[in-house]
Design an enzyme around this catalytic site. Structure first.
Site, PDB file in Angstrom:
ATOM      1  N   LEU A  57      -3.179   3.353   1.089  1.00 54.91           N
ATOM      2  CA  LEU A  57      -3.010   3.203   2.538  1.00 54.91           C
ATOM      3  C   LEU A  57      -4.361   3.219   3.248  1.00 54.91           C
ATOM      4  CD1 LEU A  57       0.094   5.501   3.199  1.00 54.91           C
ATOM      5  CD2 LEU A  57       0.009   3.005   3.418  1.00 54.91           C
ATOM      6  N   ALA A 115       0.818  -1.215   0.000  1.00 51.32           N
ATOM      7  CA  ALA A 115       0.000   0.000   0.000  1.00 51.32           C
ATOM      8  C   ALA A 115       0.851   1.265   0.000  1.00 51.32           C
ATOM      9  CB  ALA A 115      -0.917  -0.001   1.217  1.00 51.32           C
ATOM     10  N   CYS A 116       0.378   2.238  -0.782  1.00 48.76           N
ATOM     11  CA  CYS A 116       1.008   3.564  -0.795  1.00 48.76           C
ATOM     12  C   CYS A 116      -0.114   4.603  -0.788  1.00 48.76           C
ATOM     13  CB  CYS A 116       1.926   3.731  -2.002  1.00 48.76           C
ATOM     14  SG  CYS A 116       1.088   3.848  -3.597  1.00 48.76           S
ATOM     15  N   GLY A 117       0.238   5.854  -0.842  1.00 46.40           N
ATOM     16  CA  GLY A 117      -0.745   6.925  -0.749  1.00 46.40           C
ATOM     17  C   GLY A 117      -1.919   6.783  -1.707  1.00 46.40           C
TER      18      GLY A 117
END
Length: 92
Positions: A40, A7-9
């Site tokens: 995220l 997960a990232c922004g």
């Protein structure tokens, strides 16, 4: 088969790069795993479908019960091997 959520922004650029590196390393080690990406903010709602979460940003949501590993070393290049070892330990 183990499942990893990266997960990232926004769930696109950074998580794509990190997921690709994780897939490559798992393949080298002969480990079959599914590696998928998300934002995220989606971690709490998706966590039950995964064995491990790798977050490229700071993440400490108390509602998340799955193990969360920091993926920042994939971005900085510092400590990458240690994180890879930690991921491998979790999926073996």
């Amino acid at each position: 088969m183990k499942k990893i959520l990266v997960a990232c922004g926004n769930g696109v650029a950074t998580s794509t790069m990190v997921a690709s590196k994780i897939r490559e390393k798992l393949k080298e080690e002969g480990i079959n795993a599914i590696v998928e990406q998300a934002k995220l903010l989606e971690i709490p709602s998706k966590q039950d479908n995964y064995d491990l979460i790798v977050a490229t940003g700071k993440y400490d949501n108390k509602a998340v019960t799955k193990k969360v590993i920091s993926g920042m070393p994939f971005l900085t290049g510092i400590g990458t091997e240690k994180v890879i070892e930690e991921i491998l330990e979790e999926v073996k």
